[in-house]
Motif scaffolding. Structure first.
Motif, short mmCIF file in Angstrom:
data_model
loop_
_atom_site.label_atom_id
_atom_site.label_comp_id
_atom_site.label_asym_id
_atom_site.label_seq_id
_atom_site.Cartn_x
_atom_site.Cartn_y
_atom_site.Cartn_z
N TYR A 24 0.98 -1.18 -0.01
CA TYR A 24 -0.05 0.02 -0.11
C TYR A 24 0.94 1.17 0.04
O TYR A 24 1.88 1.44 0.85
N PRO A 25 0.78 2.10 -0.96
CA PRO A 25 1.41 3.49 -1.13
C PRO A 25 1.37 4.09 0.20
O PRO A 25 0.44 4.62 0.83
N GLY A 26 2.80 4.39 0.81
CA GLY A 26 3.18 5.34 2.00
C GLY A 26 2.66 4.46 3.14
O GLY A 26 2.50 5.32 4.16
N PHE A 27 2.48 3.14 3.13
CA PHE A 27 1.91 2.53 4.22
C PHE A 27 2.75 2.83 5.81
O PHE A 27 2.21 3.14 6.70
N ASP A 28 3.96 2.70 5.74
CA ASP A 28 4.80 3.03 7.04
C ASP A 28 4.52 4.36 7.60
O ASP A 28 4.05 4.46 8.72
N GLN A 29 4.42 5.47 6.57
CA GLN A 29 4.03 6.76 6.97
C GLN A 29 2.65 7.00 7.57
O GLN A 29 2.39 7.57 8.50
#
Length: 187
Positions: A24-29
């Motif tokens: 999923y795009p930008g998951f960690d952030q």
């Protein structure tokens, strides 16, 4: 980044959220931002639909309740693609609030225990059982992923009594310590 909170009246809050994967795009952030948004809004839990994302994810930090329930010490978790497997125990009533329903607090009856399967922020699968306050917060946040709100547990009479307050929320006529997205407007 601190997100504004999506409030009652926004159709997204009534949709069943979609599963995500580790790409999923930008998951960690996003996980970090959800915790930051939750803390900024004085919440103990926050579901992705509450920040305008129809994905199956919520975060919880119930460690503030450790004085009453010592097992909650350090209870800070992200729940990805959760699935409640089982509800157990007697129903018990507790007064609940919701960031998406500012200025509304109501008594809600929920089962005492819950068994849940979920992935953590590293996409490691867990199957765990929780009771007490942790189970309540999990059920509340899980409801957001299913398109449910705490007002859905109220009697028709109680809902009618809240009608004008709910209408005020949809119009943005509420006071909050956090930014909100008024239904029908852009972020």
């Amino acid at each position: 980044m601190i997100y504004p909170i999506t409030v009652y009246g926004e159709p997204l809050l009534r949709k069943v959220a979609k599963p995500i994967d580790k790409d999923y795009p930008g998951f960690d952030q996003l996980v970090k931002d959800m915790f930051e948004t939750m803390y900024h809004s004085d919440g103990v839990g926050l579901a992705a639909p509450q920040i305008g994302l129809s994905i199956r994810m919520f975060v919880i930090d119930a460690s503030a309740a450790a004085d009453e329930e010592p097992e909650l010490e350090g209870f800070k978790k992200a729940f990805i693609n959760p699935e409640i497997i089982e509800f157990k125990g007697d129903e018990w009533i507790m007064n609940e609030g919701c960031l998406s329903l500012p200025e509304i607090r109501e008594d809600v009856s929920r089962p005492e225990f819950v068994k849940i399967k979920y992935y953590d922020e590293n996409f490691v699968e867990h199957i765990e059982e929780y009771g007490g306050f942790a189970a309540r917060v999990i059920q509340h946040e899980y409801d957001h992923l299913e398109g449910k709100l705490l007002i859905d547990y109220l009697s028709p009479l109680k809902k009618r009594m809240l009608k004008s307050r709910l209408t005020n929320i949809t119009k943005g006529k509420v006071k909050t310590s956090y930014r909100i997205i008024i239904p029908g407007t852009k972020k």
